[in-house]
Design a protein around this motif. Structure first.
Motif, PDB file in Angstrom:
ATOM      1  N   PRO A  10     -12.880 -13.236 -19.521  1.00  7.98           N
ATOM      2  CA  PRO A  10     -12.226 -12.272 -20.265  1.00  7.98           C
ATOM      3  C   PRO A  10     -10.719 -12.767 -20.436  1.00  7.98           C
ATOM      4  O   PRO A  10      -9.887 -13.464 -19.745  1.00  7.98           O
ATOM      5  CB  PRO A  10     -12.125 -11.066 -19.253  1.00  7.98           C
ATOM      6  N   GLN A  11     -10.107 -12.234 -21.635  1.00  8.09           N
ATOM      7  CA  GLN A  11      -8.743 -12.628 -22.114  1.00  8.09           C
ATOM      8  C   GLN A  11      -7.614 -12.397 -21.041  1.00  8.09           C
ATOM      9  O   GLN A  11      -6.879 -13.057 -20.804  1.00  8.09           O
ATOM     10  CB  GLN A  11      -8.554 -11.930 -23.278  1.00  8.09           C
ATOM     11  N   TRP A  12      -7.803 -11.251 -20.390  1.00  9.24           N
ATOM     12  CA  TRP A  12      -7.046 -10.956 -19.378  1.00  9.24           C
ATOM     13  C   TRP A  12      -6.628 -11.849 -18.231  1.00  9.24           C
ATOM     14  O   TRP A  12      -5.832 -11.805 -17.426  1.00  9.24           O
ATOM     15  CB  TRP A  12      -6.932  -9.301 -18.594  1.00  9.24           C
ATOM     16  N   LEU A  13      -7.674 -12.587 -17.928  1.00  8.05           N
ATOM     17  CA  LEU A  13      -7.884 -13.704 -16.805  1.00  8.05           C
ATOM     18  C   LEU A  13      -6.933 -15.022 -17.345  1.00  8.05           C
ATOM     19  O   LEU A  13      -6.473 -15.594 -16.403  1.00  8.05           O
ATOM     20  CB  LEU A  13      -9.154 -14.140 -16.476  1.00  8.05           C
ATOM     21  N   GLU A  14      -6.658 -15.114 -18.655  1.00  9.80           N
ATOM     22  CA  GLU A  14      -5.926 -16.399 -19.197  1.00  9.80           C
ATOM     23  C   GLU A  14      -4.461 -16.318 -18.447  1.00  9.80           C
ATOM     24  O   GLU A  14      -3.898 -15.229 -18.751  1.00  9.80           O
ATOM     25  CB  GLU A  14      -5.977 -16.283 -20.544  1.00  9.80           C
ATOM     26  N   GLY A  15      -4.267 -17.466 -18.001  1.00 12.59           N
ATOM     27  CA  GLY A  15      -2.772 -17.734 -17.431  1.00 12.59           C
ATOM     28  C   GLY A  15      -2.860 -16.894 -16.053  1.00 12.59           C
ATOM     29  O   GLY A  15      -1.610 -16.860 -15.575  1.00 12.59           O
ATOM     30  N   MET A  16      -3.869 -16.747 -15.395  1.00 10.38           N
ATOM     31  CA  MET A  16      -3.775 -16.026 -13.931  1.00 10.38           C
ATOM     32  C   MET A  16      -4.212 -17.163 -12.960  1.00 10.38           C
ATOM     33  O   MET A  16      -5.153 -17.869 -13.074  1.00 10.38           O
ATOM     34  CB  MET A  16      -4.597 -14.845 -14.055  1.00 10.38           C
ATOM     35  N   LYS A  17      -3.252 -17.322 -11.974  1.00  6.43           N
ATOM     36  CA  LYS A  17      -3.656 -18.237 -10.831  1.00  6.43           C
ATOM     37  C   LYS A  17      -3.812 -17.452  -9.706  1.00  6.43           C
ATOM     38  O   LYS A  17      -2.942 -16.561  -9.338  1.00  6.43           O
ATOM     39  CB  LYS A  17      -2.527 -19.154 -10.702  1.00  6.43           C
ATOM     40  N   MET A  18      -4.813 -17.727  -8.748  1.00  7.91           N
ATOM     41  CA  MET A  18      -4.986 -17.101  -7.494  1.00  7.91           C
ATOM     42  C   MET A  18      -5.279 -18.203  -6.449  1.00  7.91           C
ATOM     43  O   MET A  18      -5.891 -19.227  -6.662  1.00  7.91           O
ATOM     44  CB  MET A  18      -6.220 -16.152  -7.678  1.00  7.91           C
ATOM     45  N   ARG A  42      -3.074 -17.450  17.528  1.00 11.54           N
ATOM     46  CA  ARG A  42      -2.375 -16.754  16.351  1.00 11.54           C
ATOM     47  C   ARG A  42      -3.354 -17.504  15.266  1.00 11.54           C
ATOM     48  O   ARG A  42      -3.919 -18.196  15.223  1.00 11.54           O
ATOM     49  CB  ARG A  42      -0.849 -17.043  16.347  1.00 11.54           C
ATOM     50  N   TYR A  43      -3.162 -16.500  13.924  1.00 13.34           N
ATOM     51  CA  TYR A  43      -3.786 -16.915  12.644  1.00 13.34           C
ATOM     52  C   TYR A  43      -2.820 -16.286  11.617  1.00 13.34           C
ATOM     53  O   TYR A  43      -1.723 -15.550  11.767  1.00 13.34           O
ATOM     54  CB  TYR A  43      -5.098 -16.282  12.583  1.00 13.34           C
ATOM     55  N   ARG A  44      -2.869 -17.016  10.375  1.00 14.36           N
ATOM     56  CA  ARG A  44      -2.134 -16.645   9.371  1.00 14.36           C
ATOM     57  C   ARG A  44      -3.038 -16.658   8.007  1.00 14.36           C
ATOM     58  O   ARG A  44      -4.061 -17.453   7.995  1.00 14.36           O
ATOM     59  CB  ARG A  44      -0.895 -17.825   9.215  1.00 14.36           C
ATOM     60  N   LEU A  45      -3.001 -15.667   7.295  1.00 16.83           N
ATOM     61  CA  LEU A  45      -3.890 -15.314   6.237  1.00 16.83           C
ATOM     62  C   LEU A  45      -2.862 -15.239   5.023  1.00 16.83           C
ATOM     63  O   LEU A  45      -1.923 -14.129   5.057  1.00 16.83           O
ATOM     64  CB  LEU A  45      -4.772 -14.258   6.314  1.00 16.83           C
ATOM     65  N   ARG A  46      -2.904 -15.818   3.796  1.00 16.90           N
ATOM     66  CA  ARG A  46      -1.902 -15.507   2.794  1.00 16.90           C
ATOM     67  C   ARG A  46      -2.857 -15.438   1.418  1.00 16.90           C
ATOM     68  O   ARG A  46      -3.597 -16.394   1.346  1.00 16.90           O
ATOM     69  CB  ARG A  46      -1.009 -16.560   2.685  1.00 16.90           C
ATOM     70  N   TRP A  47      -2.490 -14.600   0.300  1.00 18.56           N
ATOM     71  CA  TRP A  47      -3.324 -14.766  -0.765  1.00 18.56           C
ATOM     72  C   TRP A  47      -2.226 -14.243  -1.755  1.00 18.56           C
ATOM     73  O   TRP A  47      -1.622 -13.376  -1.719  1.00 18.56           O
ATOM     74  CB  TRP A  47      -4.488 -13.771  -0.559  1.00 18.56           C
ATOM     75  N   LYS A  48      -2.252 -14.998  -2.880  1.00 22.35           N
ATOM     76  CA  LYS A  48      -1.417 -14.875  -3.892  1.00 22.35           C
ATOM     77  C   LYS A  48      -1.837 -14.961  -5.287  1.00 22.35           C
ATOM     78  O   LYS A  48      -2.976 -15.655  -5.745  1.00 22.35           O
ATOM     79  CB  LYS A  48      -0.379 -16.176  -3.945  1.00 22.35           C
ATOM     80  N   ILE A  49      -1.365 -13.942  -6.079  1.00 22.66           N
ATOM     81  CA  ILE A  49      -1.887 -14.069  -7.435  1.00 22.66           C
ATOM     82  C   ILE A  49      -0.593 -13.921  -8.380  1.00 22.66           C
ATOM     83  O   ILE A  49       0.470 -13.228  -8.118  1.00 22.66           O
ATOM     84  CB  ILE A  49      -2.569 -12.495  -7.714  1.00 22.66           C
ATOM     85  N   GLU A  50      -0.810 -15.021  -9.536  1.00 23.22           N
ATOM     86  CA  GLU A  50       0.390 -15.024 -10.295  1.00 23.22           C
ATOM     87  C   GLU A  50      -0.321 -14.888 -11.748  1.00 23.22           C
ATOM     88  O   GLU A  50      -1.300 -15.610 -11.983  1.00 23.22           O
ATOM     89  CB  GLU A  50       1.274 -16.180 -10.047  1.00 23.22           C
ATOM     90  N   LYS A  51       0.543 -14.261 -12.639  1.00 22.67           N
ATOM     91  CA  LYS A  51      -0.019 -14.279 -13.950  1.00 22.67           C
ATOM     92  C   LYS A  51       0.997 -14.630 -15.192  1.00 22.67           C
ATOM     93  O   LYS A  51       2.374 -14.152 -14.926  1.00 22.67           O
ATOM     94  CB  LYS A  51      -0.474 -12.697 -14.248  1.00 22.67           C
ATOM     95  N   GLN A  52       0.814 -15.418 -15.791  1.00 25.08           N
ATOM     96  CA  GLN A  52       1.817 -15.770 -17.129  1.00 25.08           C
ATOM     97  C   GLN A  52       1.578 -14.758 -18.044  1.00 25.08           C
ATOM     98  O   GLN A  52       0.462 -14.937 -18.768  1.00 25.08           O
ATOM     99  CB  GLN A  52       1.539 -17.261 -17.603  1.00 25.08           C
ATOM    100  N   LEU A  53       2.704 -13.799 -18.161  1.00 32.81           N
ATOM    101  CA  LEU A  53       2.217 -12.902 -19.297  1.00 32.81           C
ATOM    102  C   LEU A  53       2.710 -13.449 -20.544  1.00 32.81           C
ATOM    103  O   LEU A  53       1.906 -13.094 -21.419  1.00 32.81           O
ATOM    104  CB  LEU A  53       3.575 -11.768 -18.814  1.00 32.81           C
TER     105      LEU A  53
END
Length: 198
Positions: A10-18, A42-53
């Motif tokens: 889908p076009q809205w996914l273009e430029g998106m990094k996860m 201990r544990y660490r969980l990280r999740w990032k989403i970046e979108k190039q608008l």
């Protein structure tokens, strides 16, 4: 459904990094005889989403586990009788790269403005003795880098305006920072060799 190599998503996914990471860790804390030694997992969980608008505008956020009382760690201790653990907003930012500046100033290699809660722009040219890498400041920043002598001399500057405490009945607590320096590629080393002095 995952599109194959010949398919476009889908076009809205273009430029998106996860992306993200997960880490398990053991900590043994040996203390004096008056205080009990500690063994914690201990544990660490990280999740990032970046979108190039657009070509010069990015929007991003990152979720992490941890506690709201420690801005220098996203580790979660295994405790609490199997209680649920919370996710926290670690980053929420917008980044703008003003191409009108880099187009007009030929020696200006990079220019970036950011706002929100973001990775510390001072961390790249600093060390863990000054800034903890888990600290995500809130506020605004501006960073610039020039390219001189065929890219072998790169002066840079970073400005930051951080909000520490917003108060209703007392003056707000704010922090302002300025960092500058030069990256220099020594004679005999290619400018893209990675050999440089800062």
């Amino acid at each position: 459904y995952l599109p194959g190599t010949a398919e476009k998503g889908p076009q809205w996914l273009e430029g998106m990094k996860m992306g993200g990471d997960f880490r398990l860790r053991y900590e043994g804390i040996n203390q004096n005889e008056a205080t009990r030694d500690r063994n914690r997992f201990r544990y660490r969980l990280r999740w990032k989403i970046e979108k190039q608008l657009t070509e010069n505008l990015d929007l991003g956020f990152r979720l992490v586990n941890g506690t709201t009382t420690d801005p220098t760690s996203t580790n979660q201790t295994m405790t609490g009788d199997f209680s649920y653990k919370s996710f926290l907003l670690d980053q929420a930012y917008v980044k703008y790269r003003p191409t009108f500046l880099t187009d007009r100033i030929s020696s200006l290699e990079k220019a970036e403005f950011g706002g929100g809660k973001f990775e510390n722009p001072f961390q790249k040219n600093s060390s863990g003795m000054v800034w903890d890498s888990d600290v995500m400041p809130e506020g605004f920043y501006e960073s610039f880098q020039l390219s001189l002598q065929d890219g072998k001399l790169k002066p840079f500057a970073t400005l930051g305006q951080y909000l520490l405490q917003e108060n209703t009945s007392a003056p707000d607590a704010e922090m302002y920072g300025f960092q500058t320096g030069v990256r220099w590629t020594p004679p005999g080393a290619a400018k893209d060799s990675g050999a440089e002095v800062t």
